[in-house]
Each structure stands twice: as structure tokens, then as C-alpha cells.
Design a protein around this motif. Structure first.
Motif, mmCIF file in Angstrom:
data_model
loop_
_atom_site.group_PDB
_atom_site.id
_atom_site.type_symbol
_atom_site.label_atom_id
_atom_site.label_comp_id
_atom_site.label_asym_id
_atom_site.label_seq_id
_atom_site.Cartn_x
_atom_site.Cartn_y
_atom_site.Cartn_z
ATOM 1 N N ALA A 48 -36.046 56.188 79.046
ATOM 2 C CA ALA A 48 -35.211 56.550 77.908
ATOM 3 C C ALA A 48 -35.955 57.486 76.967
ATOM 4 O O ALA A 48 -37.171 57.374 76.785
ATOM 5 C CB ALA A 48 -34.788 55.294 77.153
ATOM 6 N N LEU A 49 -35.227 58.396 76.362
ATOM 7 C CA LEU A 49 -35.693 59.186 75.233
ATOM 8 C C LEU A 49 -34.909 58.676 74.028
ATOM 9 O O LEU A 49 -33.688 58.848 73.953
ATOM 10 C CB LEU A 49 -35.445 60.676 75.439
ATOM 11 N N LEU A 50 -35.595 58.019 73.116
ATOM 12 C CA LEU A 50 -34.930 57.399 71.978
ATOM 13 C C LEU A 50 -34.550 58.464 70.955
ATOM 14 O O LEU A 50 -35.395 59.261 70.521
ATOM 15 C CB LEU A 50 -35.843 56.354 71.347
ATOM 16 N N VAL A 51 -33.281 58.461 70.578
ATOM 17 C CA VAL A 51 -32.736 59.420 69.621
ATOM 18 C C VAL A 51 -32.020 58.638 68.535
ATOM 19 O O VAL A 51 -31.223 57.736 68.825
ATOM 20 C CB VAL A 51 -31.766 60.401 70.312
ATOM 21 N N SER A 52 -32.293 58.960 67.275
ATOM 22 C CA SER A 52 -31.689 58.212 66.177
ATOM 23 C C SER A 52 -30.185 58.480 66.117
ATOM 24 O O SER A 52 -29.682 59.462 66.675
ATOM 25 C CB SER A 52 -32.338 58.624 64.846
ATOM 26 N N PRO A 53 -29.434 57.620 65.414
ATOM 27 C CA PRO A 53 -27.998 57.867 65.252
ATOM 28 C C PRO A 53 -27.693 59.200 64.582
ATOM 29 O O PRO A 53 -26.597 59.736 64.727
ATOM 30 C CB PRO A 53 -27.542 56.681 64.386
ATOM 31 N N HIS A 54 -28.665 59.759 63.851
ATOM 32 C CA HIS A 54 -28.490 61.057 63.208
ATOM 33 C C HIS A 54 -28.901 62.212 64.117
ATOM 34 O O HIS A 54 -28.842 63.377 63.710
ATOM 35 C CB HIS A 54 -29.301 61.120 61.916
ATOM 36 N N GLY A 55 -29.344 61.900 65.335
ATOM 37 C CA GLY A 55 -29.680 62.945 66.294
ATOM 38 C C GLY A 55 -31.129 63.355 66.324
ATOM 39 O O GLY A 55 -31.478 64.338 66.984
ATOM 40 N N ASP A 56 -32.005 62.624 65.627
ATOM 41 C CA ASP A 56 -33.427 62.955 65.633
ATOM 42 C C ASP A 56 -34.105 62.369 66.873
ATOM 43 O O ASP A 56 -33.986 61.166 67.133
ATOM 44 C CB ASP A 56 -34.125 62.395 64.394
#
Length: 280
Positions: free
Chosen positions: A165-173
Motif C-alpha cells: 500500500a501507498l498510504l494517502v491522506s483523505p486530503h490527497g497527501d
């Protein structure tokens, strides 16, 4: 090699993964346990570190234990660093592990655990899938036993046919991977998401920042469309190339990735040679 247990019986072990140390006592791994009432088990309330062993010598053990102490302090968890150092010396002296992993953990129930694990089998490169992830801000800077979300993220990626997985914040970061830092290259420049975005201050990440011209840059998933290379980094994996992020195909290993991997390996070799010279 055999050692005498507290009950007076002798135990002969062979191979990594057969020997552990719990609260200062060496024992066969199958006998190592913590009480089922320990909140380290019940609630994931505890801290841990994993260091890599090269020829039986741990790399950056001091830095791992320093971070473990900070994690414990932030979690308001009692931590006896000297006791862990003694446990590790005892375990490594008895096991003679060669190349392996050393895992140490402290639980809310007051248990100290040190154990050896074999190195995982790693592919030549990885495919990463986006997984939306919201870091728990109160756990910033804490490497806790509460890793269920990280492990689930990896499973969600593998369900889609990716490696990790590449973790991406709910804001797209873009943040990191579940158990590794993330680096990418644009215009020949090595970049990584900033610590302020609630990513872990990794031992290997810090090493890469020291031996390269990498810089922190807030990164969106859209920014990665211009990526020329990417890799992940951790104590277990060192530098591992990424050949795909969602639909984006990347060359592996790229020149910046290869140069970074060589620089990291050079620092590892120098540190281990220095440690061997001091111990001789």
C-alpha cells in the motif's frame, strides 16, 4: 549451541526464530509468552522496534532504542533501556544469528520481549496501490504495537493485485507505506513527504537524508504522475525500487535509486566495520 534454562534443563537451539528473551530469561520461542491480560495484547498498548542484523551485528541499535524510549515516553509507558540492552546482548550471544531481524517490544503489562526473526523474502521491485489513510495524530512520533490499520492497508493493496500500500491522506497527501518510507524522483531530484504530514521518522529515512541530496516536499498522488523513479526504504528492506504506482509504470532500478542504494550500503558497511573493530 545449548544453554541452561531457569528450571535447570538444557535447551539446544538451531536457526533463527528458535530463541527468545522474555523479561531477561532466554527460552525457546515456543515457550515465550505474555499473559492474556496484558494490555499490550488486549489493546495494542506498547512500543516496538525492529533492527536488522548483519552477520549477527545489529545496525543502528542505539538509534532504534532511542526512538523506542521516545515512543514509550510519549505513550506514558515505563521503559528500561538498560534492561533491553542486556536482553539483546544475552539473546545475540546465545543465538549467533547471522543475517536476521531483531524485534524488541515493551508492553503495558510491563513485559520485555526480544526475539529473532528470519529475513523476509523480498522481490526485486514493488507495485504500490493507493490506500486512503488518516494518521492518528495523538500517536505522532510513537512506534506503537497498534499496527492493525497498517496491516489492513497492505492486505487491501494485495487484494487488488499489488504488492504493498501507498498510504494517502483523505486530503490527497502522499504519506508513506505501512512499514516503510516513500521516496520519489522528479527532474533527477530525490523527494520524500515531510515529517509534518505525520509520517514516521524512520532510521533508514534519516540515513538517506544524510547520504543524499533528498529533500522533503508535500506530495499529492497527482504529483506522482511526473515521477521518474520511486522506492521505499526501511531497516528490513534497505532501498527497494518501485516499478508501479497504480497505473503509472516506472523504470527499475533508476539511476537515482541505484545511487541511493549504493550510498546506504556504503554507510551500513562502514558502520558495521567500525563496530567490529571496536569489539575486537
Amino acid at each position: 549451541m545449548a544453554f541452561v534454562q531457569r528450571d535447570g534443563s538444557a535447551y539446544a537451539h538451531s536457526g533463527v526464530g528458535t530463541l527468545a528473551c522474555v523479561d531477561g530469561e532466554l527460552m525457546p520461542t515456543e515457550r515465550a509468552h505474555v499473559p492474556v491480560t496484558d494490555e499490550g495484547l488486549l489493546r495494542g498498548d506498547g512500543v516496538f522496534e525492529v533492527a536488522r542484523l548483519y552477520g549477527g551485528r545489529p545496525f543502528a541499535l542505539d538509534r532504534h532504542l532511542e526512538r523506542m524510549a521516545r515512543s514509550a515516553a510519549n505513550l506514558r509507558l515505563p521503559f528500561e533501556r538498560t534492561a533491553f540492552e542486556e536482553d539483546v546482548r544475552s539473546l545475540l550471544g546465545a543465538a549467533e544469528p547471522g543475517d536476521a531481524l531483531l524485534r524488541v517490544l515493551a508492553t503495558r503489562g510491563g513485559r520485555r520481549v526480544a526475539l529473532l526473526e528470519p529475513l523476509p523474502s523480498l522481490p526485486d521491485s514493488l507495485a504500490l496501490a493507493r490506500v486512503t489513510y488518516a494518521p492518528t495524530l495523538v500517536l505522532d512520533g510513537i512506534k506503537s504495537l497498534s499496527y492493525a490499520a497498517n496491516m489492513l492497508a497492505g492486505r487491501l493493496a494485495r487484494e487488488r493485485g499489488f504488492d504493498e500500500a501507498l498510504l494517502v491522506s483523505p486530503h490527497g497527501d502522499v504519506l508513506e507505506c505501512p512499514t516503510a518510507s516513500f521516496f520519489w524522483v522528479r527532474g533527477g531530484e530525490l523527494l520524500t513527504p515531510p515529517l509534518e504530514h505525520h509520517v514516521l521518522e524512520s532510521i533508514t529515512r534519516n540515513l538517506i537524508m544524510t547520504v543524499s541530496d533528498a529533500r522533503e516536499l508535500p506530495t499529492s498522488l497527482g504529483d506522482l504522475a511526473s515521477a521518474e523513479e520511486a522506492f521505499i526504504a526501511s531497516s528490513v528492506r534497505e532501498v527497494l525500487p518501485v516499478h508501479r504506482i497504480e497505473e503509472l509504470e516506472l523504470p527499475t532500478p533508476g539511476p537515482v535509486t541505484s545511487a541511493t542504494a549504493a550510498a546506504v550500503r556504503g554507510q551500513l558497511d562502514a558502520a558495521l566495520e567500525g563496530a567490529a573493530a571496536e569489539g575486537s
